[in-house]
Design an enzyme around this catalytic site. Structure first.
Site, PDB file in Angstrom:
ATOM      1  N   LYS A 138      20.715  -6.445  51.272  1.00 56.87           N
ATOM      2  CA  LYS A 138      19.708  -5.525  50.742  1.00 56.87           C
ATOM      3  C   LYS A 138      18.328  -5.936  51.232  1.00 56.87           C
ATOM      4  O   LYS A 138      17.897  -7.075  51.012  1.00 56.87           O
ATOM      5  CB  LYS A 138      19.763  -5.543  49.210  1.00 56.87           C
ATOM      6  CG  LYS A 138      18.677  -4.724  48.526  1.00 56.87           C
ATOM      7  CD  LYS A 138      18.811  -4.839  47.016  1.00 56.87           C
ATOM      8  CE  LYS A 138      17.662  -4.141  46.309  1.00 56.87           C
ATOM      9  NZ  LYS A 138      17.731  -4.290  44.842  1.00 56.87           N
TER      10      LYS A 138
ATOM     11  N   THR B 247      16.087  -6.551  38.246  1.00 53.69           N
ATOM     12  CA  THR B 247      15.466  -7.781  37.753  1.00 53.69           C
ATOM     13  C   THR B 247      16.352  -8.597  36.817  1.00 53.69           C
ATOM     14  O   THR B 247      16.015  -9.739  36.504  1.00 53.69           O
ATOM     15  CB  THR B 247      14.177  -7.449  36.999  1.00 53.69           C
ATOM     16  OG1 THR B 247      14.472  -6.597  35.877  1.00 53.69           O
ATOM     17  CG2 THR B 247      13.173  -6.764  37.905  1.00 53.69           C
TER      18      THR B 247
ATOM     19  N   TYR C 288       0.380 -13.267  41.721  1.00 55.38           N
ATOM     20  CA  TYR C 288       0.765 -14.278  40.756  1.00 55.38           C
ATOM     21  C   TYR C 288       1.412 -15.500  41.407  1.00 55.38           C
ATOM     22  O   TYR C 288       2.131 -15.390  42.398  1.00 55.38           O
ATOM     23  CB  TYR C 288       1.781 -13.703  39.762  1.00 55.38           C
ATOM     24  CG  TYR C 288       1.259 -12.595  38.901  1.00 55.38           C
ATOM     25  CD1 TYR C 288       0.088 -12.743  38.164  1.00 55.38           C
ATOM     26  CD2 TYR C 288       1.954 -11.392  38.799  1.00 55.38           C
ATOM     27  CE1 TYR C 288      -0.371 -11.727  37.353  1.00 55.38           C
ATOM     28  CE2 TYR C 288       1.498 -10.371  37.991  1.00 55.38           C
ATOM     29  CZ  TYR C 288       0.331 -10.539  37.266  1.00 55.38           C
ATOM     30  OH  TYR C 288      -0.117  -9.526  36.463  1.00 55.38           O
TER      31      TYR C 288
END
Length: 521
Positions: A86, A352, A442
């Site tokens: 993927k 996720t 982040y």
């Protein structure tokens, strides 16, 4: 509320994992690998009578990091799970009907002179001199033509850094990890848990009782019991934070179908009137489903929609799952740590769920007290819970972004999510990007700056300005360097082998080696 740490004087001598599936066996495998057999006795109790909710057929690149940590052979792993590779996620009809965009893994372009690539890109775009940002992503360009290969050592070539993840059968993955972990000392007990015993003074869990009458004791309990949250939610009473006001989808209708020609190296998410459908290609079938809101779509409509969206003949009847978006107030309470669905749930929009398992079990392994060191320092639990909140809250914001930034006017669900009040943290991120072109970057949390850039721009949020550091380089130099990089990416992407060809050459699964299983993406 009980204490957030163990209050007796025992060391951790035994770890009991309650529940198998992807969460349980990822936890068991990580402990077997990182902690080793000398740290504590590791036991997992599960019941074959309880089916697996496979919220993990599609993953993100951190999954490859996890497999490398375990030392798994990637080709064997892909064969055993009938998997594929993927390169990202294609979003269809999310911004508006007829529009699509791609969220590629990895980074766009290359930073130059200490300034981010996307600052230079936005400078050119505002002058009308830049095409779609996908042109600077090898993964996006390869995915367009169904191509794939692993990265190679090629110097500063784009081929040296190819980020990718996997599609796989979640049931087969749990079986694969079960064998891996039990060969390395993890003890498995078959049985259904019917009761949990807590110490009346300390409030700590002391044992679980099985339907057979057996009682299994432990020092540290890992709750992998799924949506039931048997230990953390039911027994310890840790509160649930309901996020359905921001993520109103609360149902999924899943169905596998027969494969069609080719294997796309990406997941596809298509927005529908009441939610969105997924398409995940494996070697032996395609996983499909419809995530929808029961407030805006009936189960009958969802059934019709998901069957109308599949490419091949259905291999099973559509299976309905009910859920609620949110998380527990804490992931570690007393001597109980929840991993996976027992700690929270976010719909599989950006794949996720397995990452949240991986993050939690890795954080826990890194925060385990030293053996023989007495009761755990309460600051260990506090730090775990701090990281737990960061992972969930920042992932929530990223998913909500997909919904709120839409132009599907006149459709009740999409009108609702476009006009709903946002978490303050997300409202700030969107406003900052609109005003200055600065995307979140982040050090902790799941999605990188480039992922935020892909979805912000893909959903139609365009900045009014760019980072002024990008103005330091002459415009013609910026244009020339970006054009050169774009050409190199296109040339390298065109040279890649077909995804199906790559699988056939390295990791093709034996045909008919396992039954097809209907699991959620």
């Amino acid at each position: 509320m009980t204490d957030t740490h163990m209050t007796d004087n025992r060391n951790i001598r035994s770890i009991l994992i309650v529940g198998g599936g992807t969460a349980g066996w990822m936890t068991a495998a990580t402990f077997a690998r990182i902690l080793g057999p000398d740290y504590a006795k590791i036991t997992l109790v599960e019941s074959d009578e309880i089916g697996i909710i496979g919220v993990g057929e599609a993953t993100i690149p951190q999954m490859a990091t996890f497999n490398r940590m375990l030392g798994l052979d990637e080709d064997q792993f892909v064969r055993e799970t009938k998997g594929s590779f993927k390169l990202g996620i294609q979003f269809v009809n999310w911004g508006r009907i007829g529009h699509r965009y791609f969220h590629p893994f990895g980074r766009y372009g290359l930073d130059m002179k200490g300034v981010s690539f996307h600052a230079y890109y936005l400078r050119l775009r505002q002058l009308g001199e830049a095409p779609d940002v996908d042109a600077w992503s090898l993964q996006a360009m390869a995915a367009r033509d169904d191509k794939f290969m692993r990265g190679i050592d090629a110097g500063n070539s784009p081929l040296s850094d190819i980020a990718y993840a996997y599609h796989f059968d979640a049931g087969l993955y749990a079986e694969y990890l079960r064998g891996w972990a039990t060969r390395r000392g993890v003890r498995r007990i078959e049985g259904r848990i019917v009761d949990v015993a807590r110490n009346p003074e300390s409030g700590l869990v002391e044992s679980v009782a099985l339907q057979s009458g057996a009682a299994i004791t432990g020092d540290l309990f890992i709750d992998c019991s799924g949506f039931r949250s048997l230990l953390l939610g039911q027994s310890m009473g840790v509160a649930w934070h309901d996020w359905s006001a921001w993520l109103p989808c609360d149902r999924a209708m899943a169905v596998p179908c027969a494969s069609v020609a080719g294997i796309t190296p990406f997941t596809r998410s298509t927005a529908q009137a009441g939610g969105w459908t997924w398409r995940i290609p494996l070697q032996h079938r395609i996983g499909n489903g419809y995530v929808f809101s029961s407030s805006f779509c009936s189960e009958e409509q969802a059934h019709e929609t998901v069957l109308g969206a599949i490419d091949g003949a259905p291999l099973a009847d559509p299976r309905l799952l009910r859920f609620q978006a949110g998380r527990r107030a804490r992931g570690w309470e007393g001597n109980v740590v929840a991993i996976g669905l027992s700690s929270g749930f976010l719909e599989p929009l950006e794949s996720t769920s397995i990452f949240l398992i991986q993050a939690a079990v890795t954080d826990l392994a890194n925060l385990m007290p030293a053996p023989g060191g007495g009761p755990p320092d309460p600051r260990l639990a506090a730090e775990f819970n701090r990281l737990f909140a960061i992972h969930y809250d920042r992932t929530r914001d990223f998913l909500v972004l997909h919904y709120t930034a839409n132009a599907r006017h006149g459709e009740p669900l999409w009108d609702h999510v476009r006009n709903m009040a946002l978490p303050d943290s997300l409202a700030h991120k969107i406003a900052l990007f609109r005003s200055s072109g600065r995307a979140p970057d982040y050090k902790l949390g799941l999605f990188s700056r480039d992922s935020w850039l892909a979805v912000l721009m893909g959903q139609g949020i365009l900045p009014q300005a760019h980072d002024r550091l990008a103005d330091r380089a002459p415009l013609d130099e910026v244009a020339e360097r970006l054009a050169d990089l774009r050409e190199r990416i296109a040339t390298n992407a065109a040279a890649l082998p077909a995804h199906a060809e790559f699988i056939h050459g390295y990791c093709s699964a034996p045909r008919g080696s396992a039954d097809d299983k209907a699991v959620v993406a």
